[in-house]
Enzyme design. Structure first.
Site, short mmCIF file in Angstrom:
data_model
loop_
_atom_site.label_atom_id
_atom_site.label_comp_id
_atom_site.label_asym_id
_atom_site.label_seq_id
_atom_site.Cartn_x
_atom_site.Cartn_y
_atom_site.Cartn_z
N ARG A 1 0.75 12.99 -8.72
CA ARG A 1 1.38 11.67 -8.58
C ARG A 1 2.82 11.67 -9.08
O ARG A 1 3.63 10.86 -8.66
CB ARG A 1 0.59 10.62 -9.38
N PHE B 1 -2.78 15.54 5.11
CA PHE B 1 -2.97 15.10 3.73
C PHE B 1 -1.69 15.33 2.94
O PHE B 1 -1.13 16.42 2.96
CB PHE B 1 -4.15 15.84 3.09
N ASP C 1 -4.60 5.19 5.97
CA ASP C 1 -5.21 6.33 6.66
C ASP C 1 -6.24 5.79 7.67
O ASP C 1 -5.89 5.46 8.79
CB ASP C 1 -5.84 7.24 5.60
N GLU D 1 0.85 -1.20 0.00
CA GLU D 1 0.00 0.00 0.00
C GLU D 1 0.88 1.25 0.00
O GLU D 1 2.00 1.22 0.52
CB GLU D 1 -0.86 0.02 1.28
N ASP D 2 0.36 2.33 -0.55
CA ASP D 2 1.08 3.60 -0.49
C ASP D 2 0.93 4.26 0.88
O ASP D 2 1.88 4.71 1.48
CB ASP D 2 0.61 4.55 -1.61
P1 IMP Z 1 -7.82 4.24 3.96
O1 IMP Z 1 -8.79 3.21 3.44
O2 IMP Z 1 -8.53 5.35 4.69
O3 IMP Z 1 -6.70 3.64 4.78
O4 IMP Z 1 -7.21 4.98 2.73
C1 IMP Z 1 -6.36 4.36 1.85
C2 IMP Z 1 -6.26 5.10 0.53
O5 IMP Z 1 -6.72 6.45 0.62
C3 IMP Z 1 -4.83 5.17 0.10
O6 IMP Z 1 -4.46 4.04 -0.63
C4 IMP Z 1 -4.81 6.44 -0.72
O7 IMP Z 1 -5.20 6.16 -2.05
C5 IMP Z 1 -5.86 7.32 -0.09
N1 IMP Z 1 -5.24 8.28 0.86
C6 IMP Z 1 -5.23 8.21 2.20
N2 IMP Z 1 -4.58 9.26 2.75
C7 IMP Z 1 -4.12 9.98 1.70
C8 IMP Z 1 -3.32 11.18 1.61
O8 IMP Z 1 -2.87 11.79 2.60
N3 IMP Z 1 -3.05 11.61 0.35
C9 IMP Z 1 -3.49 10.98 -0.78
N4 IMP Z 1 -4.23 9.86 -0.74
C10 IMP Z 1 -4.54 9.37 0.49
#
Ligand code: IMP
Length: 185
Positions: free
Chosen positions: A175, A162, A113, A109-110
């Site tokens: 990106r 963010f 959050d 994963e990148d």
């Molecule tokens: P989660 O399901 O809330 O953990 O979010 C995961 C996905 O949300 C990541 O794979 C990103 O694509 C996007 N995301 C979460 N935080 C950020 C951020 O700070 N910047 C850009 N994309 C984010």
């Protein structure tokens, strides 16, 4: 995208400041790859890496070139974010095209959050009886996700802010930046 100076950019009308340099990202990935190589080097059964698109494509490309054990790579495309916020719903836009039964899976994963994306994906994979599932993320926001799912390899922890760049976007933009930038408040 407007590049204001070396440390600031404007994306979609919002100002971001440089946060993690390209050099620091490279050092983080080198360290992560060493940790992953140590864990997987003696694993005899099949290992597959699954990258969660879109955000992790650059991280995945850089990470796998530092891995020294045999593996194959696969992609899924999941979406949970609109703009700067998680919607709380996970959409499978491109599903997994391979069978994970009896294999060792490392999810790449990148950023984690809320953790909903990885939690939903780990649960879906577990129903297909893989031999093992581990998770790796370049960035993690622990205050937001409260460790709802175990993360085995973490590049760097962030406060709930963010960020864009190095694969991460705001509405699809940013990106291509080689460093990571955080929203300036
Ligand atoms: P989660 O399901 O809330 O953990 O979010 C995961 C996905 O949300 C990541 O794979 C990103 O694509 C996007 N995301 C979460 N935080 C950020 C951020 O700070 N910047 C850009 N994309 C984010």
């Amino acid at each position: 995208m407007i590049i204001k100076d070396q440390n600031e950019i404007v994306l979609e009308g919002k100002t971001f400041e440089k946060y993690i340099s390209a050099e620091e990202i490279d050092a983080i990935i080198t360290r992560l790859a060493e940790e992953i190589n140590t864990v997987y080097k003696d694993v005899a059964s099949e290992i597959i890496l699954i990258s969660i698109l879109d955000g992790s494509f650059i991280f995945m490309a850089d990470l796998i070139r530092k891995l020294t054990f045999p593996h194959t790579i696969h992609f899924v495309k999941l979406k949970s974010y609109e703009g700067e916020e998680s919607t709380g719903h996970i959409n499978y836009i491109l599903d997994l095209q391979t069978d994970v039964r009896g294999k060792n899976v490392l999810i790449v994963e990148d950023i984690i959050d809320t953790g909903l994306t990885i939690e939903s994906f780990v649960e879906k994979l577990s129903n297909q009886e893989p031999l093992s599932v581990q998770t790796c993320t370049l960035l993690s926001k622990p205050e937001v996700h409260n460790d709802i799912v175990p993360i085995h390899f973490i590049g760097k922890e962030l406060a709930p802010e963010f960020v864009v760049g190095y694969g991460l976007d705001l509405n699809g933009y940013g990106r291509n930046l080689d460093s990571i930038y955080k929203l300036k408040i």
